[in-house]
Design a protein around this motif. Sequence first.
Motif, PDB file in Angstrom:
ATOM      1  N   ALA A 136       0.964  -1.283  -0.030  1.00  0.00           N
ATOM      2  CA  ALA A 136      -0.116  -0.103   0.049  1.00  0.00           C
ATOM      3  C   ALA A 136       0.988   1.144  -0.092  1.00  0.00           C
ATOM      4  O   ALA A 136       0.671   2.290  -0.741  1.00  0.00           O
ATOM      5  CB  ALA A 136      -0.900  -0.020   1.041  1.00  0.00           C
ATOM      6  N   GLY A 137       1.956   1.209   0.655  1.00  0.00           N
ATOM      7  CA  GLY A 137       2.889   2.348   0.793  1.00  0.00           C
ATOM      8  C   GLY A 137       3.653   2.856  -0.375  1.00  0.00           C
ATOM      9  O   GLY A 137       3.649   3.910  -0.883  1.00  0.00           O
ATOM     10  N   LEU A 138       4.174   1.490  -1.136  1.00  0.00           N
ATOM     11  CA  LEU A 138       4.822   1.631  -2.423  1.00  0.00           C
ATOM     12  C   LEU A 138       3.961   2.266  -3.455  1.00  0.00           C
ATOM     13  O   LEU A 138       3.947   2.706  -4.256  1.00  0.00           O
ATOM     14  CB  LEU A 138       5.423   0.509  -2.901  1.00  0.00           C
ATOM     15  CG  LEU A 138       6.791   0.127  -2.129  1.00  0.00           C
ATOM     16  CD1 LEU A 138       7.176  -1.160  -2.706  1.00  0.00           C
ATOM     17  CD2 LEU A 138       7.915   1.047  -2.463  1.00  0.00           C
ATOM     18  N   SER A 139       2.413   1.576  -3.359  1.00  0.00           N
ATOM     19  CA  SER A 139       1.500   1.852  -4.370  1.00  0.00           C
ATOM     20  C   SER A 139       1.295   3.448  -4.401  1.00  0.00           C
ATOM     21  O   SER A 139       1.315   4.150  -5.621  1.00  0.00           O
ATOM     22  CB  SER A 139       0.397   1.073  -4.240  1.00  0.00           C
ATOM     23  OG  SER A 139       0.774  -0.347  -4.818  1.00  0.00           O
ATOM     24  N   PHE A 140       1.005   3.789  -3.233  1.00  0.00           N
ATOM     25  CA  PHE A 140       0.610   5.100  -2.878  1.00  0.00           C
ATOM     26  C   PHE A 140       1.802   6.224  -3.559  1.00  0.00           C
ATOM     27  O   PHE A 140       1.445   7.056  -4.272  1.00  0.00           O
ATOM     28  CB  PHE A 140       0.235   5.476  -1.395  1.00  0.00           C
ATOM     29  CG  PHE A 140      -0.042   6.842  -1.363  1.00  0.00           C
ATOM     30  CD1 PHE A 140      -1.388   7.308  -1.390  1.00  0.00           C
ATOM     31  CD2 PHE A 140       0.972   8.016  -0.826  1.00  0.00           C
ATOM     32  CE1 PHE A 140      -1.911   8.816  -1.241  1.00  0.00           C
ATOM     33  CE2 PHE A 140       0.573   9.242  -0.689  1.00  0.00           C
ATOM     34  CZ  PHE A 140      -0.797   9.599  -0.743  1.00  0.00           C
ATOM     35  N   GLY A 141       2.969   6.001  -3.151  1.00  0.00           N
ATOM     36  CA  GLY A 141       4.095   6.496  -3.251  1.00  0.00           C
ATOM     37  C   GLY A 141       4.135   6.653  -4.723  1.00  0.00           C
ATOM     38  O   GLY A 141       4.761   7.841  -5.536  1.00  0.00           O
ATOM     39  N   LEU A 142       4.464   5.526  -5.474  1.00  0.00           N
ATOM     40  CA  LEU A 142       4.606   5.687  -7.122  1.00  0.00           C
ATOM     41  C   LEU A 142       3.427   6.202  -7.546  1.00  0.00           C
ATOM     42  O   LEU A 142       3.706   6.766  -8.667  1.00  0.00           O
ATOM     43  CB  LEU A 142       4.976   4.182  -7.375  1.00  0.00           C
ATOM     44  CG  LEU A 142       6.269   3.337  -6.876  1.00  0.00           C
ATOM     45  CD1 LEU A 142       6.144   2.178  -7.124  1.00  0.00           C
ATOM     46  CD2 LEU A 142       7.349   4.330  -7.109  1.00  0.00           C
ATOM     47  N   THR A 143       2.255   5.875  -7.440  1.00  0.00           N
ATOM     48  CA  THR A 143       1.071   6.386  -8.209  1.00  0.00           C
ATOM     49  C   THR A 143       0.907   7.972  -8.183  1.00  0.00           C
ATOM     50  O   THR A 143       0.804   8.649  -9.038  1.00  0.00           O
ATOM     51  CB  THR A 143      -0.396   5.483  -7.829  1.00  0.00           C
ATOM     52  OG1 THR A 143      -0.373   5.815  -6.431  1.00  0.00           O
ATOM     53  CG2 THR A 143      -0.175   4.093  -8.115  1.00  0.00           C
ATOM     54  N   ILE A 156       0.817  11.986   1.757  1.00  0.00           N
ATOM     55  CA  ILE A 156       0.474  11.185   2.729  1.00  0.00           C
ATOM     56  C   ILE A 156       0.038  11.999   4.004  1.00  0.00           C
ATOM     57  O   ILE A 156      -0.581  11.467   4.961  1.00  0.00           O
ATOM     58  CB  ILE A 156       1.520  10.329   2.902  1.00  0.00           C
ATOM     59  CG1 ILE A 156       1.135   8.891   3.777  1.00  0.00           C
ATOM     60  CG2 ILE A 156       2.697  10.640   3.633  1.00  0.00           C
ATOM     61  CD1 ILE A 156      -0.107   7.915   3.220  1.00  0.00           C
ATOM     62  N   THR A 157       0.510  13.234   4.245  1.00  0.00           N
ATOM     63  CA  THR A 157      -0.012  13.848   5.249  1.00  0.00           C
ATOM     64  C   THR A 157      -1.178  14.338   5.472  1.00  0.00           C
ATOM     65  O   THR A 157      -1.680  14.773   6.237  1.00  0.00           O
ATOM     66  CB  THR A 157       0.953  15.201   5.282  1.00  0.00           C
ATOM     67  OG1 THR A 157       1.005  15.986   4.087  1.00  0.00           O
ATOM     68  CG2 THR A 157       2.718  14.946   5.125  1.00  0.00           C
ATOM     69  N   ASP A 158      -2.005  14.347   4.329  1.00  0.00           N
ATOM     70  CA  ASP A 158      -3.410  14.493   4.165  1.00  0.00           C
ATOM     71  C   ASP A 158      -4.115  13.460   4.923  1.00  0.00           C
ATOM     72  O   ASP A 158      -4.174  12.193   4.776  1.00  0.00           O
ATOM     73  CB  ASP A 158      -3.683  14.644   2.677  1.00  0.00           C
ATOM     74  CG  ASP A 158      -5.391  14.868   2.684  1.00  0.00           C
ATOM     75  OD1 ASP A 158      -6.206  14.355   3.154  1.00  0.00           O
ATOM     76  OD2 ASP A 158      -5.821  16.174   2.147  1.00  0.00           O
ATOM     77  N   LEU A 162      -4.099   9.449   4.472  1.00  0.00           N
ATOM     78  CA  LEU A 162      -3.507   8.332   5.392  1.00  0.00           C
ATOM     79  C   LEU A 162      -4.504   7.413   5.890  1.00  0.00           C
ATOM     80  O   LEU A 162      -3.744   6.077   5.778  1.00  0.00           O
ATOM     81  CB  LEU A 162      -3.064   9.195   6.550  1.00  0.00           C
ATOM     82  CG  LEU A 162      -2.319   8.409   7.725  1.00  0.00           C
ATOM     83  CD1 LEU A 162      -1.141   7.944   7.118  1.00  0.00           C
ATOM     84  CD2 LEU A 162      -2.077   9.460   8.705  1.00  0.00           C
ATOM     85  N   ARG A 163      -5.589   7.783   5.931  1.00  0.00           N
ATOM     86  CA  ARG A 163      -6.735   6.738   6.202  1.00  0.00           C
ATOM     87  C   ARG A 163      -6.695   5.876   4.919  1.00  0.00           C
ATOM     88  O   ARG A 163      -7.167   4.642   5.104  1.00  0.00           O
ATOM     89  CB  ARG A 163      -8.157   7.425   6.201  1.00  0.00           C
ATOM     90  CG  ARG A 163      -9.173   6.436   6.718  1.00  0.00           C
ATOM     91  CD  ARG A 163     -10.431   7.173   6.851  1.00  0.00           C
ATOM     92  NE  ARG A 163     -11.064   7.623   5.605  1.00  0.00           N
ATOM     93  CZ  ARG A 163     -11.961   8.248   5.332  1.00  0.00           C
ATOM     94  NH1 ARG A 163     -12.185   9.217   6.203  1.00  0.00           N
ATOM     95  NH2 ARG A 163     -12.611   8.486   3.975  1.00  0.00           N
ATOM     96  N   TYR A 164      -6.657   6.302   3.535  1.00  0.00           N
ATOM     97  CA  TYR A 164      -6.840   5.275   2.545  1.00  0.00           C
ATOM     98  C   TYR A 164      -5.489   4.304   2.553  1.00  0.00           C
ATOM     99  O   TYR A 164      -5.970   3.209   2.188  1.00  0.00           O
ATOM    100  CB  TYR A 164      -6.708   6.173   1.405  1.00  0.00           C
ATOM    101  CG  TYR A 164      -6.980   5.378   0.042  1.00  0.00           C
ATOM    102  CD1 TYR A 164      -8.168   5.643  -0.445  1.00  0.00           C
ATOM    103  CD2 TYR A 164      -6.247   4.529  -0.773  1.00  0.00           C
ATOM    104  CE1 TYR A 164      -8.409   5.032  -1.651  1.00  0.00           C
ATOM    105  CE2 TYR A 164      -6.547   4.078  -1.679  1.00  0.00           C
ATOM    106  CZ  TYR A 164      -7.479   4.375  -2.499  1.00  0.00           C
ATOM    107  OH  TYR A 164      -8.038   3.703  -3.391  1.00  0.00           O
ATOM    108  N   VAL A 165      -4.629   4.766   2.947  1.00  0.00           N
ATOM    109  CA  VAL A 165      -3.441   3.824   2.946  1.00  0.00           C
ATOM    110  C   VAL A 165      -3.549   2.679   4.064  1.00  0.00           C
ATOM    111  O   VAL A 165      -3.068   1.747   3.957  1.00  0.00           O
ATOM    112  CB  VAL A 165      -1.942   4.614   2.843  1.00  0.00           C
ATOM    113  CG1 VAL A 165      -0.764   3.808   3.088  1.00  0.00           C
ATOM    114  CG2 VAL A 165      -1.773   5.417   1.693  1.00  0.00           C
ATOM    115  N   ALA A 166      -3.782   3.403   5.304  1.00  0.00           N
ATOM    116  CA  ALA A 166      -3.969   2.523   6.361  1.00  0.00           C
ATOM    117  C   ALA A 166      -5.015   1.343   6.166  1.00  0.00           C
ATOM    118  O   ALA A 166      -4.951   0.174   6.373  1.00  0.00           O
ATOM    119  CB  ALA A 166      -4.346   3.604   7.590  1.00  0.00           C
TER     120      ALA A 166
END
Length: 273
Positions: A136-143, A156-158, A162-166
């Motif tokens: 989830a973390g890699l996907s978020f960062g790369l996309t 991710i500070t939003d 953050l809720r989405y990734v968690a």
Amino acid sequence: MNTRTPVRRARFGDLLAAEWLKFWSLRSIPWVLAVGGLLILAFNLKSAQYTHDHYTPGDGDPAVMKQEALNVSFVIGSADIVMLLAGGLGSIVIAGEYATGLIRTTLAAVPDRRAVLLAKAGVLTAVLLGFGVLTAGLSFGLTQAVLADRGIGQSITDPTALRYVAAAALFAPVCGLVGLCLGTLLRHSAGAVVGTVVVLFFLPSLVTERYRWSADLLHALPFAAWQRLARTSLAGMRPTEYPATVAGSWTTYAAWALASVVLATVVIQRRDH
């Protein structure tokens, strides 16, 4: 004079270490996790690239585009892979031992069946949580990096991001514990995997939010809970009189994880082997 050395009772840390070694002793598990993770990344990056190529900066409602940017970081296809992979691993962790007869050896060495089950659940949760956080973390960062030059990439500070990734990261261990519970109940690898697919995949498709009772049932399922947690708002969704809430969806996650472990612990304690 009695010179026999007293047998040291296994500590829970010893059980965790044993279950950790047993978990990774299956050579297919690292490959399954690696291939599953790569598929998730590929699905999400493909979706992000499509959005990047078909979005014109300045077009579209900002709230809608924010949701779209988050959606591509963990698409429904990725959630499907997580349900199959995590639920399947959870099932096999225990059902595989029943199939080979290894469970008898395990319980003979450690008569405290509840401790054995809790150790299995602890190892499974740790592995799948790590898998969920990484993918989830890699996907978020790369996309979001792909979308950055279009002006719709999220940080991710939003809080909603953050809720989405968690929610995506925690979805894996929740599904894994459901599989563990069904594996304990059914004691058959294929049956447990099929049961996991039925519970995680097919039950959500059988109920809707049209009526209060069916909406409550839908909202109590893990997949529907993930879908709600992945929404920044209800704007743009089909109107319903019985929408799910964020707090209720987090509760669903916790309830399924806890209930799965408790039920599996009770069953393994009372069942003969």
